[in-house]
Design a protein around this motif. Structure first.
Motif, PDB file in Angstrom:
ATOM      1  N   UNK A   1     119.001 -27.040  32.475  1.00 53.47           N
ATOM      2  CA  UNK A   1     120.111 -27.997  32.998  1.00 53.47           C
ATOM      3  C   UNK A   1     121.185 -28.366  31.958  1.00 53.47           C
ATOM      4  N   UNK A   2     122.024 -29.122  32.619  1.00 53.99           N
ATOM      5  CA  UNK A   2     123.113 -29.407  31.611  1.00 53.99           C
ATOM      6  C   UNK A   2     124.181 -30.107  32.409  1.00 53.99           C
ATOM      7  N   UNK A   3     125.598 -30.492  31.677  1.00 48.71           N
ATOM      8  CA  UNK A   3     126.558 -30.956  32.163  1.00 48.71           C
ATOM      9  C   UNK A   3     127.298 -29.695  32.639  1.00 48.71           C
TER      10      UNK A   3
ATOM     11  N   UNK B   1     114.900 -23.685  42.780  1.00 48.60           N
ATOM     12  CA  UNK B   1     115.625 -24.695  43.477  1.00 48.60           C
ATOM     13  C   UNK B   1     116.688 -25.331  42.665  1.00 48.60           C
ATOM     14  N   UNK B   2     118.050 -25.414  42.870  1.00 50.88           N
ATOM     15  CA  UNK B   2     118.983 -25.756  42.227  1.00 50.88           C
ATOM     16  C   UNK B   2     119.330 -27.190  42.392  1.00 50.88           C
ATOM     17  N   UNK B   3     119.945 -28.032  41.391  1.00 50.09           N
ATOM     18  CA  UNK B   3     120.416 -29.157  41.805  1.00 50.09           C
ATOM     19  C   UNK B   3     121.851 -29.464  41.325  1.00 50.09           C
TER      20      UNK B   3
ATOM     21  N   UNK C   1     117.453 -38.500  36.316  1.00 44.21           N
ATOM     22  CA  UNK C   1     117.323 -37.940  37.558  1.00 44.21           C
ATOM     23  C   UNK C   1     115.968 -37.101  37.180  1.00 44.21           C
ATOM     24  N   UNK C   2     115.934 -36.440  36.143  1.00 42.04           N
ATOM     25  CA  UNK C   2     114.989 -35.535  35.762  1.00 42.04           C
ATOM     26  C   UNK C   2     113.577 -36.341  35.448  1.00 42.04           C
TER      27      UNK C   2
ATOM     28  N   UNK D   1     120.886 -28.396  37.410  1.00 38.26           N
ATOM     29  CA  UNK D   1     119.640 -28.037  37.035  1.00 38.26           C
ATOM     30  C   UNK D   1     119.159 -26.986  37.863  1.00 38.26           C
ATOM     31  N   UNK D   2     118.170 -26.190  37.349  1.00 38.61           N
ATOM     32  CA  UNK D   2     117.421 -25.155  38.149  1.00 38.61           C
ATOM     33  C   UNK D   2     116.132 -24.935  37.749  1.00 38.61           C
TER      34      UNK D   2
END
Ligand code: DAH
Length: 333
Positions: free
Chosen positions: A279-281, A216-218, A233-234, A302-303
């Motif tokens: 994750x990251x920017x 799942x990707x965000x 968010x995390x 993120x993923x």
């Protein structure tokens, strides 16, 4: 001689009558008709009889006795074989009608359950859900994600190539990250999106890896998004999905499509840490590939693996079990 033959026959028939197993029957067979058997011995003595008549009479009696004992042997052996087979069939039986006899409604597979719960939690946090294609172009899967041809990070993705278009141009997606690009191309910011789906890697399956699995990707794109929004968010997701006793942390890492990049871990109430995903920017090159101006917008992504979430949640030892289609396994969850 004839008396001896009849005595041997009667003894054999009596032993057969009291035999308790097919092994007993075989023992009697050896004792009577074997190389040193009683009837065999008598047959060897035929030649020593004085007259032709005596030989004839004794030979006839021997043939009759042998035929009688052989018939009894076969009959007893048949009986025991049937009984022994009956016992074996009973011991090894697999009742395939069990499921039919007690009709029950099925339920979603353990991985589908994890997928649906993840969607629920993210929708609760204000995200939308999107999906993308499983067969992707090299551009979406790699290039647009800041991994040009010959980028070293590509070698970490053991890619399945599809024989379509110019060689190497079509792949089975190795992650859900290409859906980030497709979403950016189809909707203007603000974007608050999760993208679940099936992904493929050309690796040998073992207890913790599958060639076909789920991620799942965000993706969040808006004005003024910072690393603090990512961390928050995390953290919110961790508490909503795992429970209020859980916590999260980010650890510096590297991904081509984010800068800075991090791995995120979750902490269980007992204090132990578990690695969850990356994750990251979102890298400015990735924003540009999606048609978004990095001067105006920023975002995070993120993923992580869905199968792994199911594995950890239910303490499943071997991920391959989840796809073995054994009803005794799947009905537990
Ligand atoms: N695509 C990465 C993988 O498959 C996971 C990932 C890492 C996704 C960092 C992200 C990210 O969106 O920001 O291993």
């Amino acid at each position: 001689m004839i008396e001896q033959i009849r005595a041997a026959r009667d003894a054999a028939l009596a032993s057969l009558a009291s035999a308790a197993s097919s092994d007993d029957v075989r023992t009697v067979e050896l004792e009577v008709l074997g190389r040193k058997g009683t009837l065999t011995d008598l047959k060897a003595g035929l030649g020593r009889l004085p007259t032709v008549e005596a030989k004839k009479a004794a030979g006839q009696a021997l043939n009759d006795a042998t035929a009688e004992v052989s018939a009894a042997l076969a009959a007893r052996l048949g009986e025991f074989r049937r009984a022994e087979r009956e016992v074996q069939l009973h011991a090894e039986r697999l009742d395939l009608t069990e499921v039919l006899r007690a009709p029950r409604r099925g339920h979603a597979h353990v991985v589908t359950q994890a997928w649906q719960r993840l969607e629920d939690v993210f929708v609760g946090l204000g995200f939308q859900v999107a999906e993308g294609p499983e067969v992707e172009t090299d551009w979406y899967n790699f290039e647009a994600l800041n991994m040009p041809a010959a980028h070293p990070a590509r070698s970490m993705h053991d890619t399945f190539y599809v024989d379509h278009g110019p060689p190497g141009s079509t792949v089975l997606r190795t992650h859900t990250s290409p859906v980030q690009i497709r979403v950016m191309q189809t909707m203007p910011p603000p974007i608050y999106m999760v993208m679940p789906g099936r992904v493929f890697r050309n690796e040998t399956a073992d207890a913790t890896h599958l060639a076909v699995f789920h991620q799942i990707e965000g993706l969040v794109i808006d004005r003024g998004i910072t690393l603090a929004d990512l961390a928050g968010t995390i953290e919110a997701f961790t508490k909503a999905f795992f429970g209020p006793g859980f916590g999260s942390r980010l650890r510096p890492s590297y991904f081509p499509f984010t800068e800075p990049s991090a791995e995120f871990d979750i902490q269980t109430p007992s204090g132990s840490w578990m690695e969850l995903g990356g994750c990251g920017m979102v890298h400015p090159n990735v924003l540009r590939a999606g048609g978004i101006d990095p001067e105006e917008y920023s975002g995070f992504a993120f993923g992580f693996g869905i199968d792994r979430m199911a594995k950890e949640r239910h303490a499943i030892n071997d991920v391959r079990e989840m796809y073995a289609n054994d009803i005794r396994f799947v009905e537990q969850f």
